[in-house]
Design an enzyme around this catalytic site. Structure first.
Site, short mmCIF file in Angstrom:
data_model
loop_
_atom_site.label_atom_id
_atom_site.label_comp_id
_atom_site.label_asym_id
_atom_site.label_seq_id
_atom_site.Cartn_x
_atom_site.Cartn_y
_atom_site.Cartn_z
N GLU A 1 -14.40 -29.33 -10.53
CA GLU A 1 -13.55 -29.70 -11.76
C GLU A 1 -13.74 -31.04 -12.26
O GLU A 1 -13.72 -31.99 -11.44
CB GLU A 1 -11.94 -29.60 -11.11
N ASN B 1 -12.72 -26.76 -15.48
CA ASN B 1 -13.67 -25.94 -14.50
C ASN B 1 -14.86 -25.24 -15.04
O ASN B 1 -14.92 -24.87 -16.22
CB ASN B 1 -12.83 -24.98 -13.99
N THR C 1 -8.31 -30.69 -15.76
CA THR C 1 -9.73 -30.62 -15.18
C THR C 1 -10.53 -29.65 -15.62
O THR C 1 -10.05 -28.14 -15.70
CB THR C 1 -9.80 -30.50 -13.42
P1 ADP Z 1 -7.44 -24.97 -15.64
O1 ADP Z 1 -6.67 -24.76 -14.19
O2 ADP Z 1 -7.58 -23.51 -16.38
O3 ADP Z 1 -8.74 -25.62 -15.34
P2 ADP Z 1 -5.98 -27.47 -16.15
O4 ADP Z 1 -4.58 -27.53 -16.12
O5 ADP Z 1 -6.78 -28.03 -15.10
O6 ADP Z 1 -6.36 -25.81 -16.38
O7 ADP Z 1 -6.48 -27.93 -17.67
C1 ADP Z 1 -7.89 -28.11 -17.95
C2 ADP Z 1 -8.15 -27.54 -19.53
O8 ADP Z 1 -7.54 -28.49 -20.45
C3 ADP Z 1 -9.49 -27.80 -19.67
O9 ADP Z 1 -10.21 -26.53 -19.40
C4 ADP Z 1 -9.71 -28.04 -21.24
O10 ADP Z 1 -9.52 -27.16 -22.03
C5 ADP Z 1 -8.36 -29.12 -21.30
N1 ADP Z 1 -8.42 -30.34 -21.58
C6 ADP Z 1 -7.76 -31.19 -22.38
N2 ADP Z 1 -8.20 -32.64 -21.85
C7 ADP Z 1 -8.96 -32.52 -21.11
C8 ADP Z 1 -9.49 -33.67 -20.22
N3 ADP Z 1 -9.49 -35.11 -20.62
N4 ADP Z 1 -10.32 -33.32 -19.38
C9 ADP Z 1 -10.51 -32.13 -18.93
N5 ADP Z 1 -10.19 -30.87 -19.59
C10 ADP Z 1 -9.21 -31.03 -20.62
N1 RBF Z 2 -7.52 -32.22 -4.15
C1 RBF Z 2 -7.25 -32.14 -2.95
O1 RBF Z 2 -6.98 -31.17 -2.49
N2 RBF Z 2 -7.40 -33.47 -2.55
C2 RBF Z 2 -8.13 -34.54 -3.12
O2 RBF Z 2 -8.15 -35.59 -2.26
C3 RBF Z 2 -8.17 -34.46 -4.45
N3 RBF Z 2 -8.68 -35.17 -5.23
C4 RBF Z 2 -9.08 -35.09 -6.57
C5 RBF Z 2 -9.55 -36.12 -7.41
C6 RBF Z 2 -9.95 -36.28 -8.51
C7 RBF Z 2 -10.27 -37.15 -9.35
C8 RBF Z 2 -9.63 -34.94 -9.22
C9 RBF Z 2 -9.87 -34.88 -10.79
C10 RBF Z 2 -9.14 -33.81 -8.18
C11 RBF Z 2 -8.77 -33.84 -7.15
N4 RBF Z 2 -8.41 -32.71 -6.49
C12 RBF Z 2 -8.18 -33.03 -5.19
C13 RBF Z 2 -8.30 -31.46 -7.03
C14 RBF Z 2 -6.84 -31.07 -7.46
O3 RBF Z 2 -6.27 -30.49 -6.39
C15 RBF Z 2 -7.16 -30.00 -8.68
O4 RBF Z 2 -7.91 -30.56 -9.57
C16 RBF Z 2 -5.83 -29.28 -9.04
O5 RBF Z 2 -5.57 -28.49 -7.94
C17 RBF Z 2 -6.25 -28.53 -10.22
O6 RBF Z 2 -7.15 -27.00 -9.92
MG MG Z 3 -8.88 -27.41 -14.17
#
Ligand code: ADP
Ligand code: RBF
Ligand code: MG
Length: 146
Positions: A79, A29, A27
């Site tokens: 996110e 951020n 995701t």
């Molecule tokens: P963080 O906790 O730092 O956000 P994540 O494990 O959520 O790390 O991974 C997010 C990172 O992965 C994004 O900041 C981006 O650099 C990369 N990334 C790669 N593919 C995707 C995608 N399809 N959607 C969102 N982020 C992506």
């Molecule tokens: N986090 C929650 O605690 N509850 C949820 O219902 C939840 N739904 C999510 C749905 C989507 C489509 C996405 C992308 C994230 C969701 N998350 C939810 C957030 C998730 O916990 C978070 O992306 C990770 O912890 C990474 O920061």
């Molecule tokens: Mg993230």
């Protein structure tokens, strides 16, 4: 929600590092000040919309706004999971987002697997909704261009 579609953008910053590793769902951020500037009316929950990075191709996306009850975060976050496979990470690049519709509230879950299953279902629902005539046009909005 009368504030939809809602457009916002910001640089992609580091989050908790959990998305990819724990959930198999990266995701992007955005900074806390952008999250704090969201209208009050845009309630917490899971949404679908369109997103691009550095004015590139526009893809379908799902996003979560709130405190992630499963993890009990202290700060609100927004996110975005872009429904596309990228070859590189996107940190520092600019995310543009058009939030089109609401899917469900944020929930707590009994297990990580249950959260992952819910996210996968959200992705399927988002893909389907965004194909509807009502939402497809936003993909081509000038907002996503330079
Ligand atoms: P963080 O906790 O730092 O956000 P994540 O494990 O959520 O790390 O991974 C997010 C990172 O992965 C994004 O900041 C981006 O650099 C990369 N990334 C790669 N593919 C995707 C995608 N399809 N959607 C969102 N982020 C992506
Ligand atoms: N986090 C929650 O605690 N509850 C949820 O219902 C939840 N739904 C999510 C749905 C989507 C489509 C996405 C992308 C994230 C969701 N998350 C939810 C957030 C998730 O916990 C978070 O992306 C990770 O912890 C990474 O920061
Ligand atoms: Mg993230």
């Amino acid at each position: 929600m009368s504030c939809l579609p809602y457009y916002c953008s910001g640089p992609i910053v580091k989050g908790f590092g959990r998305g990819s590793k724990e959930l198999g769902c990266p995701t992007a951020n955005i900074p806390l000040d952008v999250v704090k500037a969201l209208p009050e009316e845009l309630k917490t929950g899971i949404y679908f919309g369109w997103a691009n990075v550095d004015n590139g191709e526009v893809y379908k996306a799902v996003l979560s706004i709130g405190w992630n009850p499963f993890y009990d975060n202290k700060e609100k976050s927004l996110e975005t999971h872009i429904i596309h496979t990228f070859d590189t990470d996107l940190y520092g690049q600019t995310l543009k987002l058009c939030i089109c519709g609401y899917l469900r509230p944020e929930k707590n879950f009994d297990s990580l697997d249950a959260l992952i299953a819910a996210i996968n279902q959200d992705i399927e629902n988002a893909k389907q909704q965004l194909d509807a005539e009502q939402f497809i046009n936003y993909k081509f909005n000038d907002f996503f261009k330079n």
